[in-house]
Write a protein that holds these residues in place. Sequence first.
Motif: not given
Length: 275
Positions: A157-176
Amino acid sequence: MATTADELREEVRRRYAESARAVGEGRSGDCGCGSGSCCADGESDAARFGEALYDAEQRGDLPEAAALASLGCGNPTAVAQLRKGERVLDLGSGGGIDVILSAKRVAPTGIAYGLDMTDEMLALAQQNARDAGVTNVHFLKGVIEQIPLPADSVDVVISNCVINLSVDKPAVLMEIARVLKPGGRIGISDVVAEDVISAAERAERGSYVGCIAGALSREEYVAGLEAAGFDDVSVEFTHEVAEGMHGAIVKATKARKPRQNGLPVIQPAAAAGCC
Ligand SMILES: C[S@@+](CC[C@H](N)C(=O)[O-])C[C@H]1O[C@@H](n2cnc3c(N)ncnc32)[C@H](O)[C@@H]1O
């Protein structure tokens, strides 16, 4: 001014839809910098965000419009060490620059997926991929807090300057962690705050849609990834983007054995000393 998480996400979507339209029409839009990057507030930011973070060889591999559409704060394809045949997922794929570069690395048998919530960005990325002549790409519409792919289905999984924009970062990390195969890895570029910079101070240094106010601190990133089941977590600052805030490379590996509550799961047979 956005107050709820839904309103904030809609503000982000509107901002990047406008940016995609601007790039498609050959103007820099209201994002306010030389590179056309929304993750920036002025001309001097062109060196800290966008296409300047890719080397000449990589830029030469891209159609001009794809390079111009770069809105990131790093170069995740330079750190992810992609191999032929792998499946790669780019979260918040924007104009498609990292999807196109990844697709070339994993070709001919590998696949690069790009996930974005903004229709205008998906259309721009598809056009850029066509212009680049890559066919092993799939663009998906959706949010990074609920990734529309099955469990254990991608290698990187890659990403470029997007996770800071998420309104639910724990959910993003669990989904990754969910979509990665055991032993799968992440190579993420993001804005990250020094641990001493409070959330209020981050908000003083820049806007949420401009990729500053929503940044995690280094400690928060490491703790979030470890809680999601990652090993070998590292967060390395590469360049300062605001006082005490940095473009950073985030790397980690999904644990090979499943975990519960952050602890390795002991299989009953192994616990009994069997086999
Ligand atoms: C700063 S731009 C970065 C684009 C691309 N990664 C690049 O480096 O050029 C942010 C992108 O993430 C998308 N995005 C932001 N939040 C998202 C979310 N929660 N789910 C899906 N996409 C999101 C936006 O639509 C936009 O295309």
